[in-house]
Design an enzyme around this catalytic site. Sequence first.
Site, short mmCIF file in Angstrom:
data_model
loop_
_atom_site.label_atom_id
_atom_site.label_comp_id
_atom_site.label_asym_id
_atom_site.label_seq_id
_atom_site.Cartn_x
_atom_site.Cartn_y
_atom_site.Cartn_z
N ASP A 124 -83.82 64.98 105.33
CA ASP A 124 -84.12 63.56 105.30
C ASP A 124 -82.19 63.14 105.75
O ASP A 124 -81.26 63.01 105.23
CB ASP A 124 -84.05 63.47 104.22
CG ASP A 124 -83.78 61.13 104.41
OD1 ASP A 124 -83.73 60.60 105.29
OD2 ASP A 124 -84.41 61.21 103.54
N ASP A 136 -83.94 50.67 98.99
CA ASP A 136 -84.76 51.43 100.33
C ASP A 136 -85.66 51.85 99.49
O ASP A 136 -86.15 52.58 98.04
CB ASP A 136 -84.07 52.62 100.12
CG ASP A 136 -82.22 52.74 101.46
OD1 ASP A 136 -82.85 51.20 101.31
OD2 ASP A 136 -82.10 53.45 101.47
N ASN A 140 -72.94 56.15 116.92
CA ASN A 140 -74.13 56.85 117.72
C ASN A 140 -74.47 56.99 119.21
O ASN A 140 -73.66 56.80 119.82
CB ASN A 140 -75.02 57.23 116.95
CG ASN A 140 -76.11 56.54 116.80
OD1 ASN A 140 -76.14 55.56 117.83
ND2 ASN A 140 -77.22 56.07 116.07
N GLY A 149 -78.57 51.00 101.82
CA GLY A 149 -77.54 49.47 102.46
C GLY A 149 -76.59 50.50 103.37
O GLY A 149 -75.92 50.68 102.43
N ALA A 193 -73.30 49.33 101.01
CA ALA A 193 -72.94 50.55 99.74
C ALA A 193 -72.96 51.45 100.26
O ALA A 193 -72.34 52.88 99.10
CB ALA A 193 -74.35 49.68 99.21
N GLY A 210 -75.15 59.21 108.73
CA GLY A 210 -73.81 58.10 109.50
C GLY A 210 -73.73 57.48 108.32
O GLY A 210 -71.72 57.73 108.92
N ASP A 211 -73.75 57.23 107.20
CA ASP A 211 -72.88 56.17 106.01
C ASP A 211 -71.99 57.54 105.72
O ASP A 211 -70.62 56.72 105.11
CB ASP A 211 -73.58 55.76 105.23
CG ASP A 211 -75.06 54.56 106.16
OD1 ASP A 211 -74.59 54.19 106.90
OD2 ASP A 211 -75.48 54.21 105.54
N THR A 242 -71.01 60.45 117.00
CA THR A 242 -71.75 60.91 116.57
C THR A 242 -72.50 61.50 117.29
O THR A 242 -73.64 60.35 118.15
CB THR A 242 -72.14 60.69 115.20
OG1 THR A 242 -72.97 59.34 115.20
CG2 THR A 242 -70.89 60.43 114.33
N LEU A 243 -72.70 62.82 117.55
CA LEU A 243 -73.98 63.16 118.73
C LEU A 243 -74.74 64.11 118.25
O LEU A 243 -75.46 65.42 118.62
CB LEU A 243 -72.83 64.90 119.65
CG LEU A 243 -71.41 63.64 119.97
CD1 LEU A 243 -70.94 64.92 121.10
CD2 LEU A 243 -72.16 62.69 121.71
O1 RIB Z 1 -78.16 53.74 107.02
C1 RIB Z 1 -78.86 53.80 106.11
C2 RIB Z 1 -79.60 52.89 105.87
O2 RIB Z 1 -80.08 52.07 106.54
C3 RIB Z 1 -80.68 52.59 104.72
O3 RIB Z 1 -80.18 53.40 102.96
C4 RIB Z 1 -81.64 51.76 104.40
O4 RIB Z 1 -80.73 50.68 103.58
C5 RIB Z 1 -80.56 50.56 106.13
O5 RIB Z 1 -79.69 49.80 105.82
#
Ligand code: RIB
Length: 303
Positions: free
Chosen positions: A244, A12, A182, A38, A41, A249-250, A218-219
């Site tokens: 930020d 990123d 979402n 990502g 990851a 979500g990840d 997710t809301l």
């Molecule tokens: O969900 C966030 C991710 O989306 C970021 O880390 C970016 O790499 C994109 O894949």
Amino acid sequence: MTLTVTGSINIDHVIRLPQFPRPGETLTGRDYRIVPGGKGANQAVAAARAGAVTQLVACVGDDAMAKDLVAGFAADGINTSAIDAVAGVNTGVALIQVSDAGENTIALAAGANAELIPERLERHASALHCRQLLLQLEIPLETNLAAAQIAKAQGATVVLNPAPAQTLPDTLLAMVDMITPNETEAERLTGVAVNDEAGAAAAARVLHDRGIAIVIITLGARGVWLSEAGHGRRIPGFAVQAVDTTAAGDTFNGALVAALQQGQALEPAVRFAQAAAAISVTRPGAQTSVPFRAEIEALLEQH
Ligand code: RIB
């Protein structure tokens, strides 16, 4: 048995801006950083830091950063034996703008993520012999289909985070046990606008009708809509000051499946995941923002 994440790895490139530039406009930003990211990851890192036995099936390129990325995953305790280094391509890249309001825009170049084709899964069949398989949509769709098929045939629970938003074939949805869109993604999948609880309930019904037992929408700041066996309820989130939202979500997805792997019931697992995501939005970057189990438990205790 492991939680296996099959998905993307990105580098990123993040820049903070007062607001997003309009088409044709040039804006000077600040705090430029290169951060591991990502969706695949990020979710694997979130799961591992939340205490899950985690494996990542993914591809990196042959650029200078690839080795450091994989070493970082190993340092987080992730089994990296099914991460392929692909010659002649770059690791995936995301160009991320973060506004002072904490929102982001993301432009992707798939790079090595496009090389995670179904044939590669054959070499990593043991990784897909897992308790839970967690998928997202930054790798080829046919790879997600193949991974779901292999894991499901061996009794795994298949969890799909349908991000970035796209429409999906019934063949994939039919193999999914739990889905975590979402609001935007839920609307893309179902055609139902998710602006309130009634919309969330209606979208969840459409996804149940397509064969998915558990739907978690997710809301944002309003929490999540949790729907199982056709019965839905909203679970409020944690009020925090977002700097930020990248990878929130990840973080939610990785922590959720980690909590389930550790035997938590669905609702406490959702709360655990909400706490993890709440911490992540208070920190900049993707994997740089993902909390560890002790931090998540501390927030839960405070509440
Ligand atoms: O969900 C966030 C991710 O989306 C970021 O880390 C970016 O790499 C994109 O894949």
